[in-house]
Design an enzyme around this catalytic site. Sequence first.
Site, PDB file in Angstrom:
ATOM      1  N   GLU A 199       0.803  -1.235   0.000  1.00  0.00           N
ATOM      2  CA  GLU A 199       0.000   0.000   0.000  1.00  0.00           C
ATOM      3  C   GLU A 199       0.835   1.283   0.000  1.00  0.00           C
ATOM      4  OE1 GLU A 199      -2.808  -0.418   3.248  1.00  0.00           O
ATOM      5  OE2 GLU A 199      -3.541  -2.326   2.489  1.00  0.00           O
ATOM      6  N   GLU A 307      -5.982 -10.948  -1.075  1.00  0.00           N
ATOM      7  CA  GLU A 307      -6.729 -10.761   0.191  1.00  0.00           C
ATOM      8  C   GLU A 307      -8.233 -10.685  -0.031  1.00  0.00           C
ATOM      9  OE1 GLU A 307      -5.251  -7.459   2.479  1.00  0.00           O
ATOM     10  OE2 GLU A 307      -3.165  -7.883   2.004  1.00  0.00           O
TER      11      GLU A 307
END
Length: 389
Positions: A199, A307
């Site tokens: 991220e 995920e």
Amino acid sequence: MALVFALLLAGPPAAHAASRDAGPCAGQAAARHGHIAAVLDRRAGARRTRGQLGDARADRRRSRWHARLARYYGEQALLRPVPRGTAITYRTLRRSRALRRSFLTGFEQLTPENEMKMERLQPAPGVFRFAEADRMVRFARRYCKRVRGHTLVYGRQLPRWATDGRFGPEQLGFEMEWHVRTVMSRYAGRVAEWDVVNEAIGPDGSYARNVWFDALGKRYVERAFRAAHDADPSARLFYNDNGIELPDHPHTVAVRAMVARLRRRGVPIHGVGIQNHVSTAHHASEAQLARTIRGFTSMGLNVAITEMDVKLDPPGTRARRLERQRLVYRAAARACARNPRCSSFSTWGVGDGVSWLGPMAGGLLFDRGYRRKPAYSAVSRSLGSPAAP
Ligand code: XIL
């Protein structure tokens, strides 16, 4: 129990499964569990003749479980599916037998959900705590499961010492690289795939503000990858991000540009992880996700769905919402399976009772009682996974 344990440990160490191919490891596991099942079955027979009915029944039950594992691994060795993965915490892995069972016949890969994050691995400067991560890696390898390492450099879940301002930029850069090297060296050869940076880009396409970016600028990404590769040249190194499912979203466009630049500069990066936290109302279609995946694989990178969860949005009955969820999962699994460079497909948790989104989100493949939901078979069929009756 001691007998079963001894037999399990006596087997050859699980060879690490590279790419989609778990052939030899799964084949050995099939033979091992088949053998355990047969031994337990014989002992059950002997115990029954001696009138030890309770013990005999317990042996029979365990024998059936090992026979089921043997069938599962046998199929895996034959089918060579795209690995199904999932995130698990150390706590639930220890506590829940139901979770372990669903995991062992429902997934081929494990991501420690929090146990390899910096706050957990290095709580004080220079003080590393590997015990839980080590046990998870050992568990996975004993059962022929791949491990995805998650995650070396991330702006969240950091130890206090990294964010409290005690270190200047130069020292922070050194600490970051040292962390990466220490962790990568420890698991070298055992964890084949790592989310090196997580991220780094925000939803608007600019670099996310975090302690690493503030201290080092965007070059921290490159430094992290180079340090990781130095410490374990055999590991496949991924950049992982959230909100990059749609091919033309500014976030996705920026990630593509960043990894393209890294490749041009000769930085050792091998893949992009698409987290794919979505919901039944907001998600990419199969065609969109396929295009996003191609955007990365056409650069020579691998892609993993890392995920996924699909939160159940209103309206509708539970049955209707589960059907919508099944279609969203199936679309993603198909987009992955149809691209030979999509190397694994993971959900963020085994069952709805242990989801990071809370028990009401309903986003995973098993329900709170670890029963399979409709999406489970859709995903498994799309990836060519063992049916594991
Ligand atoms: C989450 C875990 O699931 C939670 O248990 C923890 O409290 C916070 O982090 N993107 C990621 C994961 O890359 O590391 C996050 O995991 C979920 C979002």
